[in-house]
Enzyme design. Structure first.
Site, PDB file in Angstrom:
ATOM      1  N   ASP A 118      39.305  27.340  37.299  1.00 43.78           N
ATOM      2  CA  ASP A 118      38.299  26.506  37.952  1.00 43.78           C
ATOM      3  C   ASP A 118      37.290  26.086  36.875  1.00 43.78           C
ATOM      4  O   ASP A 118      37.490  26.345  35.669  1.00 43.78           O
ATOM      5  CB  ASP A 118      37.685  27.208  39.173  1.00 43.78           C
ATOM      6  CG  ASP A 118      36.666  28.291  38.805  1.00 43.78           C
ATOM      7  OD1 ASP A 118      36.485  28.581  37.611  1.00 43.78           O
ATOM      8  OD2 ASP A 118      36.061  28.851  39.742  1.00 43.78           O
TER       9      ASP A 118
ATOM     10  N   CYS B  22      38.915  32.100  36.364  1.00 38.86           N
ATOM     11  CA  CYS B  22      37.736  31.534  37.031  1.00 38.86           C
ATOM     12  C   CYS B  22      36.515  32.206  36.404  1.00 38.86           C
ATOM     13  O   CYS B  22      36.649  32.866  35.372  1.00 38.86           O
ATOM     14  CB  CYS B  22      37.802  31.712  38.552  1.00 38.86           C
ATOM     15  SG  CYS B  22      37.617  33.389  39.173  1.00 38.86           S
TER      16      CYS B  22
ATOM     17  N   THR C  57      34.561  34.805  37.124  1.00 40.38           N
ATOM     18  CA  THR C  57      34.691  36.263  36.990  1.00 40.38           C
ATOM     19  C   THR C  57      36.139  36.719  36.892  1.00 40.38           C
ATOM     20  O   THR C  57      36.397  37.868  36.514  1.00 40.38           O
ATOM     21  CB  THR C  57      34.086  36.964  38.223  1.00 40.38           C
ATOM     22  OG1 THR C  57      34.785  36.481  39.382  1.00 40.38           O
ATOM     23  CG2 THR C  57      32.602  36.683  38.365  1.00 40.38           C
TER      24      THR C  57
ATOM     25  N   HIS D 269      53.673  48.969  33.841  1.00 36.46           N
ATOM     26  CA  HIS D 269      53.746  49.731  35.090  1.00 36.46           C
ATOM     27  C   HIS D 269      53.809  48.864  36.340  1.00 36.46           C
ATOM     28  O   HIS D 269      54.405  49.265  37.331  1.00 36.46           O
ATOM     29  CB  HIS D 269      52.542  50.673  35.214  1.00 36.46           C
ATOM     30  CG  HIS D 269      52.587  51.811  34.233  1.00 36.46           C
ATOM     31  ND1 HIS D 269      51.738  52.885  34.290  1.00 36.46           N
ATOM     32  CD2 HIS D 269      53.397  52.042  33.161  1.00 36.46           C
ATOM     33  CE1 HIS D 269      52.006  53.738  33.302  1.00 36.46           C
ATOM     34  NE2 HIS D 269      53.007  53.236  32.595  1.00 36.46           N
TER      35      HIS D 269
ATOM     36  N   HIS E  75      58.537  53.135  37.857  1.00 35.27           N
ATOM     37  CA  HIS E  75      57.595  52.054  38.169  1.00 35.27           C
ATOM     38  C   HIS E  75      58.251  50.978  39.033  1.00 35.27           C
ATOM     39  O   HIS E  75      57.580  50.323  39.824  1.00 35.27           O
ATOM     40  CB  HIS E  75      57.051  51.452  36.876  1.00 35.27           C
ATOM     41  CG  HIS E  75      56.372  52.470  36.017  1.00 35.27           C
ATOM     42  ND1 HIS E  75      55.240  53.137  36.424  1.00 35.27           N
ATOM     43  CD2 HIS E  75      56.701  52.983  34.807  1.00 35.27           C
ATOM     44  CE1 HIS E  75      54.878  53.998  35.496  1.00 35.27           C
ATOM     45  NE2 HIS E  75      55.755  53.927  34.498  1.00 35.27           N
TER      46      HIS E  75
HETATM   47  C1  RB5 Z   1      32.478  29.531  40.813  1.00 39.12           C
HETATM   48  O1  RB5 Z   1      31.122  29.289  40.722  1.00 39.12           O
HETATM   49  C2  RB5 Z   1      32.754  31.027  40.829  1.00 39.12           C
HETATM   50  O2  RB5 Z   1      32.441  31.538  42.074  1.00 39.12           O
HETATM   51  C3  RB5 Z   1      34.192  31.310  40.475  1.00 39.12           C
HETATM   52  O3  RB5 Z   1      34.472  30.810  39.213  1.00 39.12           O
HETATM   53  C4  RB5 Z   1      34.583  32.774  40.426  1.00 39.12           C
HETATM   54  O4  RB5 Z   1      33.721  33.508  39.647  1.00 39.12           O
HETATM   55  C5  RB5 Z   1      34.849  33.394  41.730  1.00 39.12           C
HETATM   56  O5  RB5 Z   1      35.297  34.547  41.853  1.00 39.12           O
END
Ligand code: RB5
Length: 147
Positions: A8, A66, A68, A99, A134
């Protein structure tokens, strides 16, 4: 190996860095499903595109990014046939292959720096599934999809 990658808006730069790392191998074919700019997009849509390639066999594996890594990894793991591992360190990346036979790697563009991310990707690409005990456990994970 064929890898489909996507992110994203929270990890567009990391996606470019990861593509550069994958280029080093010479025998990895990369499909980039976007996004390509800073405009906000919804990570579940990106997850769907990456995983469609993995499930159909168009790609062997996927890399999902993304901000996080959390949202996109959750979304990927909703798709049948996907075992997505969110990794922030090399050990977890190796174990996710050895695993868990993870077929999608997730990372966070706002969490993991380019250097560590490159090492994580190298470890993940180069590590094979160990099978054996596994395999039984991974089969049990996949059976949970029927619940
Ligand atoms: C987008 O702002 C953010 O929410 C997305 O990139 C991610 O971190 C979501 O888990």
């Amino acid at each position: 190996m064929k890898i489909t990658i996507g992110s994203d808006h929270g990890a567009v730069q990391l996606k470019e860095e990861v593509k550069m790392v994958l280029k080093e191998y010479g025998d990895i074919e990369v499909t980039d499903v976007g996004t390509f700019g800073t405009e906000s997009v919804d990570y579940p849509d990106v997850a769907e595109k990456i995983c469609a390639d993995v499930v159909s066999g168009k790609s062997d594996r996927g890399i999902a990014l993304c901000g996080t890594g959390i949202g996109i990894s959750i979304a990927c793991n909703k798709i049948k046939g996907i075992r997505c591992a969110l990794c922030g360190d090399v050990y977890s990346a190796k174990m996710s292959r050895q695993h868990n036979n993870a077929n999608v790697l997730a990372m966070g563009g706002r969490v993991t720096g380019f250097g560590p991310a490159g090492e994580i990707v190298r470890a993940w690409v180069e590590t094979e599934f160990e099978g054996g005990r596994h395999e039984r456990r991974v089969n049990k994970i996949m059976a949970l999809e029927q619940n």
